[in-house]
Design a protein around this motif. Sequence first.
Motif, PDB file in Angstrom:
ATOM      1  N   GLU A 157      11.013  -1.159   3.140  1.00 56.64           N
ATOM      2  CA  GLU A 157      11.713  -1.238   4.467  1.00 56.64           C
ATOM      3  C   GLU A 157      11.296  -2.415   5.214  1.00 56.64           C
ATOM      4  O   GLU A 157      11.991  -3.431   5.579  1.00 56.64           O
ATOM      5  N   LEU A 158       9.905  -2.811   4.833  1.00 55.98           N
ATOM      6  CA  LEU A 158       9.343  -4.032   5.312  1.00 55.98           C
ATOM      7  C   LEU A 158      10.042  -5.393   4.718  1.00 55.98           C
ATOM      8  O   LEU A 158      10.331  -6.520   5.062  1.00 55.98           O
ATOM      9  N   ILE A 159      10.068  -5.202   3.441  1.00 57.41           N
ATOM     10  CA  ILE A 159      11.043  -6.331   2.588  1.00 57.41           C
ATOM     11  C   ILE A 159      12.346  -6.397   2.843  1.00 57.41           C
ATOM     12  O   ILE A 159      12.899  -7.749   3.183  1.00 57.41           O
ATOM     13  N   ARG A 160      12.867  -5.267   3.332  1.00 58.94           N
ATOM     14  CA  ARG A 160      14.509  -5.563   3.658  1.00 58.94           C
ATOM     15  C   ARG A 160      14.388  -6.168   5.177  1.00 58.94           C
ATOM     16  O   ARG A 160      15.363  -7.125   5.288  1.00 58.94           O
ATOM     17  N   ILE A 209       0.757  -1.244  -0.041  1.00 56.05           N
ATOM     18  CA  ILE A 209       0.058   0.005   0.100  1.00 56.05           C
ATOM     19  C   ILE A 209       0.786   1.279   0.068  1.00 56.05           C
ATOM     20  O   ILE A 209       0.673   2.314  -0.536  1.00 56.05           O
ATOM     21  N   LYS A 210       1.672   1.325   0.765  1.00 58.41           N
ATOM     22  CA  LYS A 210       2.644   2.318   0.800  1.00 58.41           C
ATOM     23  C   LYS A 210       4.254   2.046   0.509  1.00 58.41           C
ATOM     24  O   LYS A 210       5.102   1.019   1.177  1.00 58.41           O
ATOM     25  N   ARG A 211       4.752   2.303  -0.743  1.00 54.72           N
ATOM     26  CA  ARG A 211       5.819   1.578  -1.164  1.00 54.72           C
ATOM     27  C   ARG A 211       7.306   2.073  -0.420  1.00 54.72           C
ATOM     28  O   ARG A 211       7.830   1.209  -0.191  1.00 54.72           O
ATOM     29  N   HIS A 222       2.384  -4.566  -6.303  1.00 56.85           N
ATOM     30  CA  HIS A 222       2.613  -5.692  -5.609  1.00 56.85           C
ATOM     31  C   HIS A 222       4.022  -6.462  -5.377  1.00 56.85           C
ATOM     32  O   HIS A 222       4.998  -5.796  -6.349  1.00 56.85           O
ATOM     33  N   SER A 223       4.285  -7.138  -4.777  1.00 54.55           N
ATOM     34  CA  SER A 223       5.790  -7.919  -4.379  1.00 54.55           C
ATOM     35  C   SER A 223       5.540  -9.431  -4.261  1.00 54.55           C
ATOM     36  O   SER A 223       4.620  -9.732  -3.385  1.00 54.55           O
ATOM     37  N   ILE A 235       4.045  -9.870   8.119  1.00 56.33           N
ATOM     38  CA  ILE A 235       3.875  -8.995   7.254  1.00 56.33           C
ATOM     39  C   ILE A 235       2.187  -8.345   7.679  1.00 56.33           C
ATOM     40  O   ILE A 235       1.802  -7.354   7.851  1.00 56.33           O
ATOM     41  N   GLY A 236       1.625  -9.203   8.307  1.00 57.12           N
ATOM     42  CA  GLY A 236       0.140  -9.008   8.799  1.00 57.12           C
ATOM     43  C   GLY A 236       0.152  -7.790  10.141  1.00 57.12           C
ATOM     44  O   GLY A 236      -0.562  -7.017  10.249  1.00 57.12           O
ATOM     45  N   LYS A 237       1.358  -7.782  10.926  1.00 59.15           N
ATOM     46  CA  LYS A 237       1.740  -6.961  11.908  1.00 59.15           C
ATOM     47  C   LYS A 237       1.744  -5.368  11.214  1.00 59.15           C
ATOM     48  O   LYS A 237       1.449  -4.467  11.666  1.00 59.15           O
ATOM     49  N   TYR A 238       1.924  -5.518   9.913  1.00 63.09           N
ATOM     50  CA  TYR A 238       2.093  -4.005   9.355  1.00 63.09           C
ATOM     51  C   TYR A 238       1.035  -3.815   8.514  1.00 63.09           C
ATOM     52  O   TYR A 238       1.309  -3.697   7.125  1.00 63.09           O
TER      53      TYR A 238
END
Length: 86
Positions: free
Chosen positions: A23-26, A16-18, A43-44, A60-63
């Motif tokens: 940072e989430l993906i890292r 939703i927010k790139r 999408h990723s 991921i669900g936490k964010y």
Amino acid sequence: MKCSPYRKRYILMKVIKRPEGDELIRSLSRVFHSKEKYRTMTHSIILTDQFLKDQVCKHIGKYSSIATVITVSGTIKKCKNIIDNS
């Protein structure tokens, strides 16, 4: 064969927010040793181990304001088809 450590899972998530999503993906890479295999603007697709997929999805669900999990698949082709059809 179902408990083989060689089986991988692909997690399709909608970002939703790139910038925060990057940072989430890292953080997924650091904590769970997951890799981003495919990316579009919204999408990723994350590659992870079959034993860690539940933990990665919970993380991921936490964010949920940043990204949401759409599906978990054994093939990247299925995840790409979902992206193309949405």
